[in-house]
Scaffold this motif. Structure first.
Motif, PDB file in Angstrom:
ATOM      1  N   ALA A 146     -42.975 -67.673 -42.160  1.00  0.00           N
ATOM      2  CA  ALA A 146     -43.568 -69.388 -42.316  1.00  0.00           C
ATOM      3  C   ALA A 146     -43.936 -69.484 -43.585  1.00  0.00           C
ATOM      4  N   VAL A 147     -44.537 -68.674 -44.362  1.00  0.00           N
ATOM      5  CA  VAL A 147     -45.178 -68.942 -45.623  1.00  0.00           C
ATOM      6  C   VAL A 147     -44.208 -69.231 -46.583  1.00  0.00           C
ATOM      7  N   ARG A 148     -42.961 -68.280 -46.368  1.00  0.00           N
ATOM      8  CA  ARG A 148     -41.911 -68.326 -47.371  1.00  0.00           C
ATOM      9  C   ARG A 148     -41.122 -69.604 -47.284  1.00  0.00           C
ATOM     10  N   LEU A 149     -41.014 -69.959 -45.814  1.00  0.00           N
ATOM     11  CA  LEU A 149     -40.268 -71.421 -45.631  1.00  0.00           C
ATOM     12  C   LEU A 149     -41.283 -72.513 -46.074  1.00  0.00           C
ATOM     13  N   ASP A 203     -42.355 -64.644 -55.404  1.00  0.00           N
ATOM     14  CA  ASP A 203     -43.268 -63.619 -55.677  1.00  0.00           C
ATOM     15  C   ASP A 203     -44.148 -63.166 -54.587  1.00  0.00           C
ATOM     16  N   GLN A 204     -43.824 -61.761 -54.388  1.00  0.00           N
ATOM     17  CA  GLN A 204     -44.235 -60.978 -52.954  1.00  0.00           C
ATOM     18  C   GLN A 204     -46.013 -61.319 -52.936  1.00  0.00           C
ATOM     19  N   THR A 208     -47.796 -62.683 -49.689  1.00  0.00           N
ATOM     20  CA  THR A 208     -48.768 -61.895 -48.983  1.00  0.00           C
ATOM     21  C   THR A 208     -49.750 -62.940 -48.792  1.00  0.00           C
ATOM     22  N   ALA A 209     -50.432 -63.420 -49.812  1.00  0.00           N
ATOM     23  CA  ALA A 209     -51.611 -64.082 -50.289  1.00  0.00           C
ATOM     24  C   ALA A 209     -51.710 -65.244 -49.077  1.00  0.00           C
ATOM     25  N   GLY A 210     -50.459 -66.119 -48.831  1.00  0.00           N
ATOM     26  CA  GLY A 210     -50.490 -67.178 -48.282  1.00  0.00           C
ATOM     27  C   GLY A 210     -50.275 -66.791 -46.710  1.00  0.00           C
ATOM     28  N   LEU A 214     -52.730 -67.952 -43.636  1.00  0.00           N
ATOM     29  CA  LEU A 214     -52.253 -68.435 -42.362  1.00  0.00           C
ATOM     30  C   LEU A 214     -53.126 -67.815 -41.168  1.00  0.00           C
ATOM     31  N   MET A 215     -52.799 -66.381 -41.279  1.00  0.00           N
ATOM     32  CA  MET A 215     -53.447 -65.797 -40.115  1.00  0.00           C
ATOM     33  C   MET A 215     -54.855 -65.832 -39.977  1.00  0.00           C
ATOM     34  N   ASP A 216     -55.618 -66.139 -41.097  1.00  0.00           N
ATOM     35  CA  ASP A 216     -57.065 -66.278 -41.023  1.00  0.00           C
ATOM     36  C   ASP A 216     -57.166 -67.559 -40.243  1.00  0.00           C
TER      37      ASP A 216
END
Length: 248
Positions: A146-149, A203-204, A208-210, A214-216
C-alpha cells in the motif's frame, strides 16, 4: 443510500451498477453499516484505501462502505485471475488492479500508480496481506504494498478500520445469518503523511517508515472503535512460528 456525494465515476453507468443492485440489498439485510469520517475519502482523483483485515467477509463490507461513500471499490487481484474465463472479463471491466509476482515491486507500483492517477481511480489494498494472526484481532505487522503504491504514484493513502465483521463470519469460521442487521462500524482516517518520503519509491527505509505510520493509523482508529488499547507490540507471525497465509 450514500453517506456522501458520489464521484463522477460512481455516477456513470458501469458493471458496478448491477453488482451493487445484487450486493447492497443482501448486505443491508445481514448488517447495519455505520460509516464515520466519510468526508475524508477524496470525492475525485486517485487514492489508496487501506483497511484492517480480520474476517473473510470484510472485503465485501469495505466495498459496500466505499460505494456508499461515493467511490467505486476496486481491489488488487492476482494477475492469474485475469486469465480465468468470465472472471477475468469481469475483473478487467471493473478495473481491478492486477498484481504479478514476476515483476519487481517498485516497477509494478510505479506503473500501477500512474494508471490510477491517469484514470482518477482508487484501489483498496490490505496492508497486512492476509487475515491478521493476532489472537485478539488487532492489526498485525504490515507489508509494503500500500505504501509503495502511494509513494510511487504520489497518491493519498487513507487508513480505514472496521469492527463487527467477525460477528458475520469469524476468522476461519462459519458464516452467520442470524441475528439480522448485525452492526458494523467503518472509520475512515486522515491521509497518512508521507510527504517526507515522496520521491523514494525504491528506498526500503522510507517504505518501512511509511508502513509503520499506516499500521499505527489503522490501529488508532480500531482502538477508538473498540474502546480499548491495542498491545504495545504489533503481532509478527514469523516470531510466533505461524505461516503467512492459510488457516492457523
Amino acid at each position: 443510500m450514500t453517506v456522501g456525494p458520489s464521484s463522477p465515476e460512481r455516477s456513470r453507468p458501469s458493471i458496478f451498477w448491477p453488482l451493487a443492485a445484487i450486493v447492497l440489498p443482501v448486505v443491508g439485510v445481514l448488517t447495519r453499516i455505520e460509516v464515520r469520517g466519510a468526508e475524508k475519502l477524496p470525492r475525485t482523483g486517485a487514492f489508496v484505501l487501506s483497511p484492517n483485515h480480520h474476517s473473510e467477509i470484510d472485503p465485501v463490507l469495505v466495498a459496500v462502505a466505499t460505494w456508499r461513500m461515493g467511490r467505486v471499490p476496486r481491489f488488487l487481484a492476482k494477475e492469474s485471475l485475469f486469465r480465468v474465463p468470465v472472471l477475468g472479463w469481469i475483473l478487467r471491466r471493473a478495473g481491478m488492479v492486477p498484481v504479478a509476482r514476476s515483476r519487481g515491486a517498485a516497477a509494478q507500483a510505479l506503473a500501477q500508480g500512474r494508471e490510477l492517477v491517469a484514470n482518477e481511480r482508487g484501489v483498496i489494498v490490505y496492508p497486512e496481506g492476509t487475515l491478521t494472526r493476532d489472537p485478539d484481532l488487532w492489526p498485525m505487522r504490515g507489508k509494503s504494498g500500500a505504501v509503495r503504491l502511494a509513494i510511487a504514484g504520489d497518491i493519498p493513502l487513507i487508513p480505514v478500520a472496521h469492527w463487527g465483521a467477525q460477528a458475520v463470519m469469524p476468522r476461519y469460521g462459519r458464516f452467520s445469518v442470524l441475528p439480522l442487521r448485525k452492526p458494523i462500524t467503518v472509520a475512515v482516517g486522515d491521509p497518512v503523511d508521507l510527504s517526507d518520503l515522496r520521491g523514494h519509491p525504491n528506498d526500503q527505509a522510507a517504505i518501512t517508515a511509511g508502513t509503520g505510520r499506516l499500521m499505527d493509523a489503522i490501529t488508532a482508529l480500531l482502538e477508538d472503535l473498540r474502546g480499548e488499547k491495542a498491545p504495545p507490540e504489533r503481532w509478527d507471525p514469523s516470531r510466533s512460528g505461524q505461516p503467512e497465509t492459510g488457516k492457523l
